[in-house]
Design an enzyme around this catalytic site. Structure first.
Site, PDB file in Angstrom:
ATOM      1  N   ASN A  15       0.827  -1.202   0.000  1.00 18.92           N
ATOM      2  CA  ASN A  15       0.000   0.000   0.000  1.00 18.92           C
ATOM      3  C   ASN A  15       0.864   1.255   0.000  1.00 18.92           C
ATOM      4  O   ASN A  15       2.003   1.233   0.479  1.00 18.92           O
ATOM      5  CB  ASN A  15      -0.871   0.091   1.263  1.00 18.92           C
ATOM      6  CG  ASN A  15      -1.963  -0.942   1.326  1.00 18.92           C
ATOM      7  OD1 ASN A  15      -2.445  -1.423   0.312  1.00 18.92           O
ATOM      8  ND2 ASN A  15      -2.347  -1.289   2.545  1.00 18.92           N
ATOM      9  N   GLY A  46       4.458  -5.731   2.005  1.00 22.04           N
ATOM     10  CA  GLY A  46       5.627  -4.933   1.671  1.00 22.04           C
ATOM     11  C   GLY A  46       6.503  -4.668   2.885  1.00 22.04           C
ATOM     12  O   GLY A  46       7.734  -4.712   2.797  1.00 22.04           O
ATOM     13  N   ASN A  47       5.879  -4.404   4.020  1.00 17.88           N
ATOM     14  CA  ASN A  47       6.647  -4.167   5.245  1.00 17.88           C
ATOM     15  C   ASN A  47       7.481  -5.380   5.631  1.00 17.88           C
ATOM     16  O   ASN A  47       8.663  -5.271   5.958  1.00 17.88           O
ATOM     17  CB  ASN A  47       5.695  -3.824   6.395  1.00 17.88           C
ATOM     18  CG  ASN A  47       5.088  -2.440   6.284  1.00 17.88           C
ATOM     19  OD1 ASN A  47       5.471  -1.636   5.443  1.00 17.88           O
ATOM     20  ND2 ASN A  47       4.120  -2.170   7.144  1.00 17.88           N
ATOM     21  N   LEU A 224       3.442  -9.498  22.378  1.00 20.95           N
ATOM     22  CA  LEU A 224       2.951  -8.864  23.596  1.00 20.95           C
ATOM     23  C   LEU A 224       3.476  -7.450  23.764  1.00 20.95           C
ATOM     24  O   LEU A 224       3.605  -6.951  24.886  1.00 20.95           O
ATOM     25  CB  LEU A 224       3.341  -9.721  24.806  1.00 20.95           C
ATOM     26  CG  LEU A 224       2.836 -11.169  24.778  1.00 20.95           C
ATOM     27  CD1 LEU A 224       3.479 -11.989  25.893  1.00 20.95           C
ATOM     28  CD2 LEU A 224       1.315 -11.206  24.882  1.00 20.95           C
ATOM     29  N   ASP A 255       5.073  -6.015  11.824  1.00 15.71           N
ATOM     30  CA  ASP A 255       5.517  -6.540  10.540  1.00 15.71           C
ATOM     31  C   ASP A 255       7.022  -6.795  10.542  1.00 15.71           C
ATOM     32  O   ASP A 255       7.503  -7.776   9.961  1.00 15.71           O
ATOM     33  CB  ASP A 255       5.163  -5.570   9.417  1.00 15.71           C
ATOM     34  CG  ASP A 255       3.670  -5.364   9.276  1.00 15.71           C
ATOM     35  OD1 ASP A 255       2.911  -6.310   9.568  1.00 15.71           O
ATOM     36  OD2 ASP A 255       3.254  -4.256   8.883  1.00 15.71           O
TER      37      ASP A 255
END
Length: 306
Positions: A15, A46-47, A224, A255
């Site tokens: 995105n 993408g990340n 977490l 990510d």
């Protein structure tokens, strides 16, 4: 289609994140003034690809972007990080866009137009089957159609490990859940997958992990935040503490964690060892603003305090 083996093939979204700072987020029917528009590369797929490649993984991205300026930005960013973008498909719809408003406290409101991400199809996956079958690890998320994710699970080779972050959360077909090794979830995603069942979705991450294993996942990792993560498989559970850092921006840290975890599993790390490394990567990522631009190199991860 490419057939050479990669450490990691990420199948997922790409995105353009369009971000505006506001003094307060608008109510219904209200107009507020904001900052200058900033455009950043994003999308969970993408990340993850950028995070892994920046650490040194031989990474490829299978995604779809539009034939437009945003698509070119995303491709350029991936290539600059060292990601193999030859599998990326171009056209069919405009590049996916996330419209983000951020207030001074850091709270945000996000509207996502999936665009080309929603046009990544099962047929595209089938055409890329040799690429997936040759990968050590295939990493997936749910910002592309669920049937496309299921097709990717079917296309992987017998020696390929599947990592899935079910975000945004949605019910998973049994064959997809059974392939997850691991299923990577945060607290919100764990509770959602457990349908809010009080017997399973209380306040104990260990119980969440056991319940998700009971539903068919091969292994489970629960992130977490600053407290670290929990790794669980049929042999038991390991709690991995967080790394103390001064957090600046948590955007995209999950990510970064998942991309690092997937890569380390592909190198042969056991689950707990891979999670320990991924926790360090996620901690490094929160010390700088933004998502992809905050992701560390392997040297920067090694320099973190123990």
């Amino acid at each position: 289609m490419l057939t050479e083996g990669h450490d990691l093939v990420v199948v997922g979204s790409a995105n353009a994140d369009l971000v505006i700072g506001v003094r307060r987020r608008p109510a219904a029917g209200e107009t507020v003034l904001g900052s200058d528009l900033a455009t950043y590369p994003g999308g969970k797929g993408g990340n993850q690809a950028v995070a892994a490649a920046r650490l040194g993984a031989r990474t490829a991205l299978l995604a779809r972007v539009g034939d437009d300026a945003h698509g070119r930005l995303l491709l350029d960013t991936q290539r600059a990080a060292g990601v193999d973008t030859r599998p990326v498909l171009v056209g069919g719809a405009p590049t996916g866009v996330a419209l983000i408003t951020v207030d001074p406290s850091g709270d945000n409101s996000i509207v996502v137009s999936p665009g080309a991400n929603a046009r990544l199809t099962s047929a595209d996956i089938e055409a890329a089957a040799p690429l997936l079958a040759a990968a050590r690890v295939v990493s997936l998320q749910l910002e592309i159609p669920l049937e496309t994710v299921a097709a990717a699970v079917r296309a992987v080779g017998p020696d390929t490990r599947v990592v899935l972050n079910p975000s945004p959360p949605a019910p998973l077909p049994p064959d997809v859940l059974a392939a997850c090794d691991p299923l990577v979830v945060n607290e919100h995603e764990a509770r959602s997958l457990l349908d809010g069942d009080p017997a399973e979705a209380g306040d104990d991450p260990a119980a969440w992990a056991a319940a998700l294993l009971g539903r068919g996942s091969r292994s489970v990792v629960i992130t977490l935040g600053p407290a670290g993560a929990l790794a669980a498989d049929r042999r038991g559970q390991t709690r991995v503490p967080g790394v103390p850092v001064e957090a600046v921006d948590t955007t995209g840290a999950g990510d970064a964690f998942t991309g690092a975890l997937a890569w380390r599993l592909g190198t042969g790390d056991d689950l707990a060892t891979a999670v320990r490394y991924a926790v360090r990567v996620g901690a490094a990522a929160v010390t700088r603003p933004g998502a992809q631009q905050s992701y560390p190199t392997a040297a920067e991860v090694a320099a973190l305090p123990d």
